[in-house]
Write a protein that holds these residues in place. Structure first.
Motif, short mmCIF file in Angstrom:
data_model
loop_
_atom_site.label_atom_id
_atom_site.label_comp_id
_atom_site.label_asym_id
_atom_site.label_seq_id
_atom_site.Cartn_x
_atom_site.Cartn_y
_atom_site.Cartn_z
N LEU A 116 37.76 40.07 35.17
CA LEU A 116 38.75 38.98 35.16
C LEU A 116 38.42 37.95 34.07
CD1 LEU A 116 39.22 38.20 38.96
CD2 LEU A 116 41.00 38.95 37.38
N MET A 117 37.16 37.57 33.99
CA MET A 117 36.76 36.56 33.01
C MET A 117 36.83 37.12 31.58
SD MET A 117 33.73 34.51 34.99
CE MET A 117 32.95 35.85 35.85
N ALA A 118 36.44 38.38 31.40
CA ALA A 118 36.47 38.99 30.07
C ALA A 118 37.89 39.19 29.58
CB ALA A 118 35.72 40.31 30.08
N ASP A 119 38.78 39.63 30.47
CA ASP A 119 40.19 39.84 30.09
C ASP A 119 40.83 38.54 29.65
OD1 ASP A 119 40.05 42.55 30.54
OD2 ASP A 119 41.22 42.50 32.41
N LEU A 120 40.52 37.46 30.34
CA LEU A 120 41.09 36.17 29.96
C LEU A 120 40.59 35.75 28.58
CD1 LEU A 120 42.88 33.83 30.93
CD2 LEU A 120 40.81 32.72 31.73
N ARG A 121 39.32 35.95 28.35
CA ARG A 121 38.74 35.60 27.05
C ARG A 121 39.33 36.45 25.92
NH1 ARG A 121 33.42 33.22 25.44
NH2 ARG A 121 33.13 33.92 23.30
N ALA A 124 29.28 45.04 46.63
CA ALA A 124 28.94 43.84 45.86
C ALA A 124 28.99 44.12 44.36
CB ALA A 124 27.56 43.32 46.25
N SER A 125 28.53 45.29 43.95
CA SER A 125 28.57 45.61 42.52
C SER A 125 30.00 45.79 42.05
CB SER A 125 27.73 46.86 42.22
OG SER A 125 28.29 48.00 42.82
N HIS A 126 30.86 46.34 42.89
CA HIS A 126 32.27 46.49 42.52
C HIS A 126 32.97 45.13 42.42
CE1 HIS A 126 35.59 49.41 42.06
NE2 HIS A 126 36.32 48.35 42.39
N VAL A 127 32.68 44.25 43.36
CA VAL A 127 33.24 42.90 43.32
C VAL A 127 32.76 42.17 42.06
CG1 VAL A 127 33.13 40.62 44.43
CG2 VAL A 127 33.59 42.65 45.79
N THR A 128 31.47 42.30 41.75
CA THR A 128 30.92 41.67 40.55
C THR A 128 31.60 42.21 39.30
OG1 THR A 128 28.80 41.37 41.67
CG2 THR A 128 28.79 41.22 39.27
N TYR A 129 31.79 43.51 39.24
CA TYR A 129 32.47 44.12 38.09
C TYR A 129 33.88 43.55 37.94
CZ TYR A 129 34.80 47.56 35.18
OH TYR A 129 35.53 48.16 34.20
N ASP A 130 34.62 43.46 39.05
CA ASP A 130 35.98 42.93 38.97
C ASP A 130 35.99 41.46 38.53
OD1 ASP A 130 37.04 45.35 39.68
OD2 ASP A 130 38.22 44.57 41.37
N LEU A 131 35.03 40.67 39.00
CA LEU A 131 34.95 39.27 38.59
C LEU A 131 34.66 39.15 37.10
CD1 LEU A 131 32.94 37.85 41.60
CD2 LEU A 131 35.27 37.18 40.95
N ILE A 132 33.72 39.93 36.60
CA ILE A 132 33.40 39.90 35.17
C ILE A 132 34.60 40.37 34.36
CG2 ILE A 132 31.97 40.98 33.38
CD1 ILE A 132 29.68 40.95 35.48
N LEU A 142 44.22 33.51 35.80
CA LEU A 142 43.69 32.18 36.08
C LEU A 142 42.43 31.95 35.26
CD1 LEU A 142 44.06 31.96 39.96
CD2 LEU A 142 45.55 31.00 38.21
N ASN A 143 42.14 30.71 34.96
CA ASN A 143 40.97 30.37 34.15
C ASN A 143 39.72 30.33 35.03
OD1 ASN A 143 39.37 29.59 32.03
ND2 ASN A 143 39.87 27.43 32.23
N ILE A 144 39.18 31.49 35.30
CA ILE A 144 37.96 31.61 36.11
C ILE A 144 36.77 31.45 35.17
CG2 ILE A 144 36.60 33.12 37.58
CD1 ILE A 144 39.26 34.37 38.46
N VAL A 145 35.92 30.48 35.45
CA VAL A 145 34.79 30.19 34.57
C VAL A 145 33.45 30.55 35.19
CG1 VAL A 145 36.02 28.40 33.30
CG2 VAL A 145 34.71 27.79 35.33
N GLY A 146 33.42 30.92 36.44
CA GLY A 146 32.16 31.28 37.07
C GLY A 146 32.40 31.96 38.40
N ALA A 147 31.41 32.69 38.86
CA ALA A 147 31.51 33.40 40.14
C ALA A 147 30.12 33.61 40.69
CB ALA A 147 32.22 34.72 39.94
#
Length: 75
Positions: A65-70, A55-63, A31-36
Motif C-alpha cells: 500500500l505504501m509503495a504503490d502510493l509512492r 502476519a507476514s501477509h498483512v505486513t506485505y500488504d501494508l508495505i 490513502l496516504n499511509i505513512v506507517g504501520a
C-alpha cells in the motif's frame, strides 16, 4: 480470532478473520499511509505457524500500500 491467529497473547473470540483484515487493508488503497505496525506474534502459542504466516501477509500488504502510493499507483 483464535481460530485464525492462535499465536497471540490476547485472542478474541469472534474477532476478525485474516481474510476480513486483508479486505479492509486493500480498501485503504490510495490513502496516504505513512506507517504501520504488526505486533504480538507469539510462536509458543502457535504450533502450526498460522499467525506468523498471516502476519507476514498483512505486513506485505501494508508495505505494498505504501509503495504503490509512492510510485503513483493509487488508483
Amino acid at each position: 480470532d483464535p481460530a485464525h491467529a492462535p499465536g497471540t497473547g490476547t485472542p478474541e473470540a469472534g474477532g476478525m478473520t485474516s481474510r476480513e483484515l486483508l479486505e479492509i487493508l486493500r480498501g485503504l488503497r490510495g490513502l496516504n499511509i505513512v506507517g504501520a505496525d504488526v505486533v504480538e506474534v507469539a510462536p509458543a502459542y502457535d504450533h502450526a505457524e498460522i499467525t506468523g504466516i498471516s502476519a507476514s501477509h498483512v505486513t506485505y500488504d501494508l508495505i505494498t500500500l505504501m509503495a504503490d502510493l509512492r510510485a503513483g499507483k493509487n488508483a
